[in-house]
Design a protein around this motif. Structure first.
Motif, PDB file in Angstrom:
ATOM      1  N   LYS A 125      10.834  -7.532   1.458  1.00 56.19           N
ATOM      2  CA  LYS A 125       9.713  -8.051   2.256  1.00 56.19           C
ATOM      3  C   LYS A 125       9.341  -7.079   3.371  1.00 56.19           C
ATOM      4  N   THR A 126      10.302  -6.341   3.875  1.00 51.21           N
ATOM      5  CA  THR A 126      10.029  -5.334   4.897  1.00 51.21           C
ATOM      6  C   THR A 126       9.168  -4.221   4.317  1.00 51.21           C
ATOM      7  N   ARG A 169       5.708  -5.445   4.098  1.00 56.68           N
ATOM      8  CA  ARG A 169       5.126  -5.470   5.442  1.00 56.68           C
ATOM      9  C   ARG A 169       4.686  -4.068   5.870  1.00 56.68           C
ATOM     10  N   LYS A 226       1.426  -3.380   4.173  1.00 59.93           N
ATOM     11  CA  LYS A 226       0.318  -4.118   4.803  1.00 59.93           C
ATOM     12  C   LYS A 226      -0.078  -3.490   6.131  1.00 59.93           C
ATOM     13  N   GLN A 227       0.880  -2.894   6.833  1.00 55.36           N
ATOM     14  CA  GLN A 227       0.620  -2.237   8.113  1.00 55.36           C
ATOM     15  C   GLN A 227       0.064  -0.830   7.940  1.00 55.36           C
TER      16      GLN A 227
END
Length: 66
Positions: free
Chosen positions: A25-26, A29, A32-33
């Motif tokens: 999940k990191t 993320r 997405k960033q």
């Protein structure tokens, strides 16, 4: 939407997470960033260019994460 075909090896989020020793999940993320470029498969799954991941991994060895 444009699909590009690449001969470059692609990695799954789990493979990238294993390399950085973080949760998958990191990795999502980070994508997405905008810290990591992801490619979407036809099924909607994220894949990551191995060369980019290894480049970031080299940076993290010096103390900074994506």
């Amino acid at each position: 939407m444009t699909h590009t075909v690449t001969s470059e090896p692609l990695l799954t989020p789990a493979e990238v997470a294993s390399m950085f020793r973080v949760d998958p999940k990191t990795v999502t993320r980070w994508a997405k960033q905008g810290k990591l470029t992801s490619i979407r498969t036809l099924g909607g799954h994220r894949r990551y260019r191995e060369t980019e991941v290894r480049g970031l991994l080299g940076q993290s060895d010096t103390g900074s994460r994506p």
